[in-house]
Design a protein around this motif. Structure first.
Motif, mmCIF file in Angstrom:
data_model
loop_
_atom_site.group_PDB
_atom_site.id
_atom_site.type_symbol
_atom_site.label_atom_id
_atom_site.label_comp_id
_atom_site.label_asym_id
_atom_site.label_seq_id
_atom_site.Cartn_x
_atom_site.Cartn_y
_atom_site.Cartn_z
ATOM 1 N N ARG A 1 -11.033 6.495 -1.363
ATOM 2 C CA ARG A 1 -12.053 7.136 -2.190
ATOM 3 C C ARG A 1 -13.154 6.115 -2.470
ATOM 4 N NH1 ARG A 1 -10.603 12.058 -3.910
ATOM 5 N NH2 ARG A 1 -8.380 12.590 -4.008
ATOM 6 N N ILE A 2 -14.385 6.500 -2.211
ATOM 7 C CA ILE A 2 -15.521 5.617 -2.444
ATOM 8 C C ILE A 2 -15.925 5.715 -3.919
ATOM 9 C CG2 ILE A 2 -17.852 4.995 -1.744
ATOM 10 C CD1 ILE A 2 -15.689 4.704 0.431
ATOM 11 N N ALA B 1 -14.503 0.631 -2.895
ATOM 12 C CA ALA B 1 -13.578 1.726 -2.603
ATOM 13 C C ALA B 1 -12.204 1.421 -3.176
ATOM 14 C CB ALA B 1 -13.481 1.953 -1.092
ATOM 15 N N GLU B 2 -11.468 2.488 -3.425
ATOM 16 C CA GLU B 2 -10.084 2.372 -3.870
ATOM 17 C C GLU B 2 -9.250 3.364 -3.065
ATOM 18 O OE1 GLU B 2 -9.995 3.364 -7.995
ATOM 19 O OE2 GLU B 2 -10.659 5.438 -7.686
ATOM 20 N N PHE B 3 -7.958 3.198 -3.077
ATOM 21 C CA PHE B 3 -7.101 4.127 -2.357
ATOM 22 C C PHE B 3 -5.996 4.635 -3.272
ATOM 23 C CE2 PHE B 3 -5.233 -0.068 -1.508
ATOM 24 C CZ PHE B 3 -3.896 0.142 -1.839
ATOM 25 N N GLU B 4 -5.479 5.789 -2.891
ATOM 26 C CA GLU B 4 -4.322 6.354 -3.586
ATOM 27 C C GLU B 4 -3.255 6.666 -2.552
ATOM 28 O OE1 GLU B 4 -5.810 11.026 -3.759
ATOM 29 O OE2 GLU B 4 -6.026 9.742 -5.528
ATOM 30 N N MET B 5 -2.012 6.585 -2.954
ATOM 31 C CA MET B 5 -0.903 6.859 -2.049
ATOM 32 C C MET B 5 -0.801 8.369 -1.794
ATOM 33 S SD MET B 5 0.370 3.782 -1.566
ATOM 34 C CE MET B 5 2.053 4.020 -0.966
ATOM 35 N N THR B 6 -0.361 8.729 -0.589
ATOM 36 C CA THR B 6 -0.154 10.127 -0.240
ATOM 37 C C THR B 6 1.335 10.373 0.007
ATOM 38 O OG1 THR B 6 -0.351 9.866 2.171
ATOM 39 C CG2 THR B 6 -2.402 10.047 0.912
ATOM 40 N N ASN B 7 1.676 11.636 0.179
ATOM 41 C CA ASN B 7 3.086 11.970 0.421
ATOM 42 C C ASN B 7 3.534 11.630 1.842
ATOM 43 O OD1 ASN B 7 1.732 13.931 1.850
ATOM 44 N ND2 ASN B 7 2.397 15.640 0.563
ATOM 45 N N ARG B 8 2.649 11.100 2.644
ATOM 46 C CA ARG B 8 3.000 10.682 4.004
ATOM 47 C C ARG B 8 3.359 9.194 4.068
ATOM 48 N NH1 ARG B 8 -1.589 12.635 7.998
ATOM 49 N NH2 ARG B 8 -0.007 12.008 9.517
ATOM 50 N N ALA B 9 3.380 8.538 2.915
ATOM 51 C CA ALA B 9 3.756 7.129 2.874
ATOM 52 C C ALA B 9 5.241 6.974 3.164
ATOM 53 C CB ALA B 9 3.412 6.536 1.514
ATOM 54 N N ALA B 10 5.596 5.908 3.853
ATOM 55 C CA ALA B 10 6.995 5.617 4.156
ATOM 56 C C ALA B 10 7.685 5.040 2.916
ATOM 57 C CB ALA B 10 7.077 4.647 5.317
ATOM 58 N N PRO B 11 9.012 5.075 2.872
ATOM 59 C CA PRO B 11 9.723 4.536 1.699
ATOM 60 C C PRO B 11 9.375 3.082 1.395
ATOM 61 C CG PRO B 11 11.214 5.827 3.061
ATOM 62 C CD PRO B 11 9.936 5.724 3.822
ATOM 63 N N GLY B 12 9.067 2.311 2.418
ATOM 64 C CA GLY B 12 8.760 0.905 2.198
ATOM 65 C C GLY B 12 7.308 0.617 1.882
ATOM 66 N N ASP B 13 6.477 1.646 1.885
ATOM 67 C CA ASP B 13 5.054 1.457 1.596
ATOM 68 C C ASP B 13 4.828 1.360 0.095
ATOM 69 O OD1 ASP B 13 4.384 1.541 4.267
ATOM 70 O OD2 ASP B 13 4.041 3.713 4.264
ATOM 71 N N LYS C 1 1.308 -3.743 -0.751
ATOM 72 C CA LYS C 1 1.368 -3.966 0.696
ATOM 73 C C LYS C 1 0.055 -3.559 1.359
ATOM 74 C CE LYS C 1 3.610 -1.977 4.789
ATOM 75 N NZ LYS C 1 4.665 -1.047 5.260
ATOM 76 N N PHE C 2 -0.439 -2.361 1.030
ATOM 77 C CA PHE C 2 -1.688 -1.885 1.616
ATOM 78 C C PHE C 2 -2.864 -2.777 1.220
ATOM 79 C CE2 PHE C 2 0.152 2.652 1.787
ATOM 80 C CZ PHE C 2 0.594 2.453 3.081
ATOM 81 N N GLN C 3 -2.903 -3.204 -0.042
ATOM 82 C CA GLN C 3 -3.984 -4.062 -0.508
ATOM 83 C C GLN C 3 -4.000 -5.385 0.266
ATOM 84 O OE1 GLN C 3 -6.257 -3.208 -2.988
ATOM 85 N NE2 GLN C 3 -7.363 -5.109 -2.573
ATOM 86 N N ASP C 4 -2.851 -5.961 0.489
ATOM 87 C CA ASP C 4 -2.778 -7.214 1.236
ATOM 88 C C ASP C 4 -3.260 -7.030 2.678
ATOM 89 O OD1 ASP C 4 -1.780 -8.498 -0.972
ATOM 90 O OD2 ASP C 4 0.323 -8.414 -0.338
ATOM 91 N N ILE C 5 -2.863 -5.925 3.294
ATOM 92 C CA ILE C 5 -3.236 -5.694 4.692
ATOM 93 C C ILE C 5 -4.738 -5.520 4.836
ATOM 94 C CG2 ILE C 5 -3.061 -4.078 6.622
ATOM 95 C CD1 ILE C 5 -0.184 -3.513 5.740
#
Length: 213
Positions: free
Chosen positions: A49-50, A113-125, A129-133
């Motif tokens: 999301r911007i 921009a910022e992000f939000e998790m979706t229901n398609r995320a894996a259990p380990g997500d 983790k996403f911020q670091d990547i």
């Protein structure tokens, strides 16, 4: 949250109401900014999301002529070729036309921009983790595909914003209705959405804008 500095020689964020001759919006649309961020890091487990777009260089337009291909290969052409055993093709030398375009010149922005998790995320997500990547990819200049300002011939140079206040043009103006994004909730009926855009002291704030369908 990330702050991504982007710049380039030209940009064309085409107005949808003008069908033949291309005319750019004054600033990037939220969907164009999202596309730039997603080209650096996309994952089905998150949604970008911007929040804000900071305009660092004066808004300048220039008229150019561009070669465009007026035709395209349709799904029916592919089906027909599959049935006949042939290969679909488009002879670009016969399809190229020159069209005028009013594009932005010498553009420079910071996309927040910022992000939000979706229901398609894996259990380990997880958000950390996403911020670091994405932070690592921005710093290394890595992208899944070349980011561009509206058209592929206008590539984007990018790097993480160094921090601190962003030196904007400090200009305020009403930009009218602008494309916000596309509603993909019904894949068979994708609809554009719009918002009333206003530049305040060189910042396009999208954190609390009203979206119209």
């Amino acid at each position: 949250m990330i702050q991504l500095e982007v710049w380039g020689d030209y940009a064309l964020f085409a107005r949808g109401e003008l069908k033949v001759e291309r005319v750019s919006y004054d600033v990037p649309t939220p969907s164009a900014a999202r596309g730039i961020v997603e080209s650096i890091y996309y994952h089905p487990g998150l949604r970008w999301r911007i929040r804000r777009i900071y305009v660092m260089n004066p808004i300048r337009f220039v008229n150019i002529r561009r070669n465009e291909v007026k035709g395209k290969i349709l799904a029916s052409d592919l089906l027909s070729a599959a049935r006949s055993g042939g290969e679909p093709c488009l002879v670009s030398s016969q399809q190229i036309v020159q069209r005028a375009a009013m594009v932005l010149r010498d553009v420079h922005y910071v996309i927040e921009a910022e992000f939000e998790m979706t229901n398609r995320a894996a259990p380990g997500d997880n958000p950390g983790k996403f911020q670091d990547i994405v932070t690592r990819r921005m710093a290394k200049g890595q992208a899944y595909s070349t980011p561009y300002f509206g058209c592929r011939e206008f590539p984007v140079s990018f790097r993480p914003w160094s921090g601190g206040p962003v030196p904007t043009i400090g200009e305020s103006r009403d930009l009218g209705f602008m494309l916000y994004d596309f509603d993909y909730s019904d894949p068979q009926n994708i609809q554009p959405t719009y918002f009333r855009a206003r530049l305040e002291n060189g910042v396009l704030d999208l954190t609390d804008c009203e979206v119209y369908r």
